[in-house]
Design an enzyme around this catalytic site. Structure first.
Site, PDB file in Angstrom:
ATOM      1  N   CYS A 175      28.882 -27.902  46.841  1.00 24.91           N
ATOM      2  CA  CYS A 175      27.521 -28.293  46.291  1.00 24.91           C
ATOM      3  C   CYS A 175      26.790 -28.465  47.696  1.00 24.91           C
ATOM      4  CB  CYS A 175      27.367 -29.835  45.838  1.00 24.91           C
ATOM      5  SG  CYS A 175      25.777 -30.278  45.507  1.00 24.91           S
ATOM      6  N   CYS A 231      24.551 -26.160  45.114  1.00 24.81           N
ATOM      7  CA  CYS A 231      23.324 -26.667  44.721  1.00 24.81           C
ATOM      8  C   CYS A 231      22.256 -27.092  46.058  1.00 24.81           C
ATOM      9  CB  CYS A 231      23.540 -28.116  44.097  1.00 24.81           C
ATOM     10  SG  CYS A 231      25.345 -28.464  43.505  1.00 24.81           S
ATOM     11  N   LYS A 250      20.995 -23.541  47.583  1.00 27.67           N
ATOM     12  CA  LYS A 250      20.541 -22.998  46.545  1.00 27.67           C
ATOM     13  C   LYS A 250      18.852 -23.491  46.137  1.00 27.67           C
ATOM     14  CE  LYS A 250      20.875 -24.138  42.663  1.00 27.67           C
ATOM     15  NZ  LYS A 250      22.079 -24.020  41.762  1.00 27.67           N
ATOM     16  N   TYR A 292      24.998 -19.064  35.073  1.00 25.41           N
ATOM     17  CA  TYR A 292      23.837 -19.748  35.646  1.00 25.41           C
ATOM     18  C   TYR A 292      23.812 -19.217  36.965  1.00 25.41           C
ATOM     19  CZ  TYR A 292      26.820 -23.227  38.010  1.00 25.41           C
ATOM     20  OH  TYR A 292      27.757 -23.963  38.462  1.00 25.41           O
ATOM     21  N   GLU A 309      20.231 -17.548  38.357  1.00 28.44           N
ATOM     22  CA  GLU A 309      19.551 -18.127  39.512  1.00 28.44           C
ATOM     23  C   GLU A 309      19.366 -17.321  40.614  1.00 28.44           C
ATOM     24  OE1 GLU A 309      20.814 -22.884  38.671  1.00 28.44           O
ATOM     25  OE2 GLU A 309      22.024 -21.583  39.947  1.00 28.44           O
ATOM     26  N   HIS A 358      -0.987 -36.889  28.752  1.00 32.94           N
ATOM     27  CA  HIS A 358      -2.088 -35.549  28.624  1.00 32.94           C
ATOM     28  C   HIS A 358      -2.625 -35.406  29.985  1.00 32.94           C
ATOM     29  CE1 HIS A 358      -3.960 -32.575  26.542  1.00 32.94           C
ATOM     30  NE2 HIS A 358      -5.153 -33.098  27.039  1.00 32.94           N
ATOM     31  N   GLU A 385       4.531 -33.669  27.032  1.00 33.53           N
ATOM     32  CA  GLU A 385       4.058 -34.435  26.018  1.00 33.53           C
ATOM     33  C   GLU A 385       4.571 -33.585  24.654  1.00 33.53           C
ATOM     34  OE1 GLU A 385      -0.302 -33.904  25.113  1.00 33.53           O
ATOM     35  OE2 GLU A 385      -0.388 -32.871  27.008  1.00 33.53           O
TER      36      GLU A 385
END
Length: 460
Positions: free
Chosen positions: A50, A55, A58, A184, A188, A449, A454
């Site tokens: 990681c 992670c 990246k 993934y 990515e 909003h 939302e």
């Protein structure tokens, strides 16, 4: 003739951890809070995949790619466009320096928590004994948290390709890149390279990437990849790689029944990962693995050997850094607090793919929910729209959101979305879904909003 004398025990620890990644370090540090002695064995840089090649670096490159995309919109938002250009070397230098600082921080955290750091390669030489560069240490409890490594296929010319680790060693942005894989990591890195200016071809074996994700999310992702300029080579398989005198790498591949080839400057393999168990001596300790080499554990992270445990990617389940950390910390509490029944639940684990646009998902896909409960018990709510950010722009990037609910209570079993800010939106909804929130609970929350989030509380 008498056998060689066993090496003397250098020290006995209450907890001995193999692997200095996020899971191993988190477990050892939490364990010492209960007054026990602990050590972490690591031969490479602290922080594991990681921090060093996953992670963290990246996300730095993802941020750079996102800035590149934002710059394309500056004129339509009234800004005078600046000069084009991207300095790969500069961001690499700063990224590598950041990772190095994190390595030091991990070391300081171990020292602060009074966890001994044993530098070197560890392997089992007995049921509860680990040898580290000639010295033998004993652990009353031993945790295996060594992680995994990228898988490279057996392919003629594979030496001309790099893997995801090699991506972080690139000194410049390749002009033409072949990314091979449908998971993934492949998605990515293809998105990052494409946004930064490389001409990217993504080779996938079937018709869609991320085949374990919800089908509507996959469909939206494929559309957005193509719209962004990624050449998705579907139903393809590589045959060989060849390098010519000009350093072009010719990729020969089959697409359905046709044999084709294309030249690239860089070929990046991202076809999967495998457990990093070579040389650990698991057989000496009686630790069983499955047919793919992953360590077999029960729901409490126990291996087949008494007082030996495993967490993280080496187990092959929910291979995510926060999962390894959470499982390891719960293990520490169970063993040393003690909280005898504490364990990690692998249900409703939220996860994000830092694609372009990002994906956020938690819980069951529509397909999984139907398979588990039956189609008549499942109700789905979904919406597709453009984030307000794109109202000023000619080029639109869509957002898709979906709730998978169980009748008759309409408990939310799954939430799946792709679009701007999906990565940041997901965490709070993950808490709600884990608590058993229903569609009515979502509806009863007043919307914020104008935001994308939302939409999750206003679907009908």
């Amino acid at each position: 003739m008498a056998g060689a004398a066993a090496a003397p025990i250098a020290r006995v620890f209450d907890l001995l951890v193999l692997g200095g990644g996020s899971g191993g370090v988190a477990t050892a540090r939490r364990a010492t809070e209960f007054g026990i002695s602990a050590a972490v064995v690591e031969m490479a840089r602290l922080g594991g995949t990681c921090v060093n090649v996953g992670c963290v670096p990246k996300k730095v490159m993802y941020n750079a790619a996102t800035i590149a995309e934002t710059r394309q919109a500056e004129a339509e938002y009234g800004f005078t466009p600046g000069p084009p250009g991207f300095d790969w070397g500069l961001i690499k230098q700063k990224r590598d320096a950041y990772v190095k600082r994190l390595n030091g921080i991990y070391g300081n955290l171990l020292e602060k928590s009074k966890v001994e750091y044993l530098r070197g390669h560890g392997k089992f030489v007995g049921k509860n004994q680990i040898e580290v560069d000639g010295k033998v240490y004993e652990g009353k409890h031993i945790l295996i948290a060594v992680g995994g490594k990228p898988t490279m296929p057996k392919l003629p010319g594979i030496e001309h390709a790099i893997n995801s680790d090699g991506f972080f060693e690139l000194e410049s942005l390749p002009k033409r890149t072949a990314v091979v894989g449908a998971g993934y990591i492949a998605v990515e890195l293809a998105g990052i390279l494409n946004a930064l200016g490389s001409k990217v071809s993504l080779f996938i074996r079937h018709g869609e990437a991320l085949r374990t994700f919800d089908h509507d999310v996959r469909k939206q992702l494929m559309a957005e990849l193509t719209k962004a300029g990624v050449d998705v080579v579907k139903n393809s398989s590589l045959v060989r790689l060849d390098k010519n005198d000009a350093n072009d790498i010719k990729v020969t591949f089959k697409q359905e029944a046709e044999s084709l080839s294309k030249d690239f400057d860089c070929v990046l393999m991202a076809i999967g990962r495998e457990p990093l168990i070579e040389g650990l001596g698991l057989d000496v300790a009686g630790v069983k693995t499955n047919e793919k080499g992953y360590i077999v554990v029960d729901e409490f992270q126990n291996t087949s050997a008494p007082n030996i445990y495993a967490v993280g990617d080496v187990c092959g389940k929910a291979e995510l850094t926060p999962v390894a950390i959470a499982a390891g910390r719960r293990l520490a509490h169970r063993l040393f607090e003690p909280r005898p029944n504490w364990k990690l639940s692998y249900d409703f684990v939220p996860t994000v793919v830092f694609s372009h646009p990002p994906i956020g998902t938690v819980g069951l896909t529509e397909e999984e929910a139907i398979a588990k409960f039956g189609a008549d018990k499942i109700k789905v709510y979904k919406t597709t729209f453009n984030n307000m950010y794109y109202a000023m722009l000619e080029h639109k990037v869509g957002t898709f959101m979906k709730l998978v609910c169980l009748q008759p209570t309409e408990q939310v079993l799954g939430l799946h979305m792709i679009g701007m800010a999906a990565d940041e939106i997901l965490q709070g909804f993950g808490v709600a879904i884990r608590m058993g929130a229903t569609k009515a609970d979502f509806d009863n929350c007043v919307a914020i909003h104008p935001t994308s989030a939302e939409e999750l509380v206003t679907m009908r």
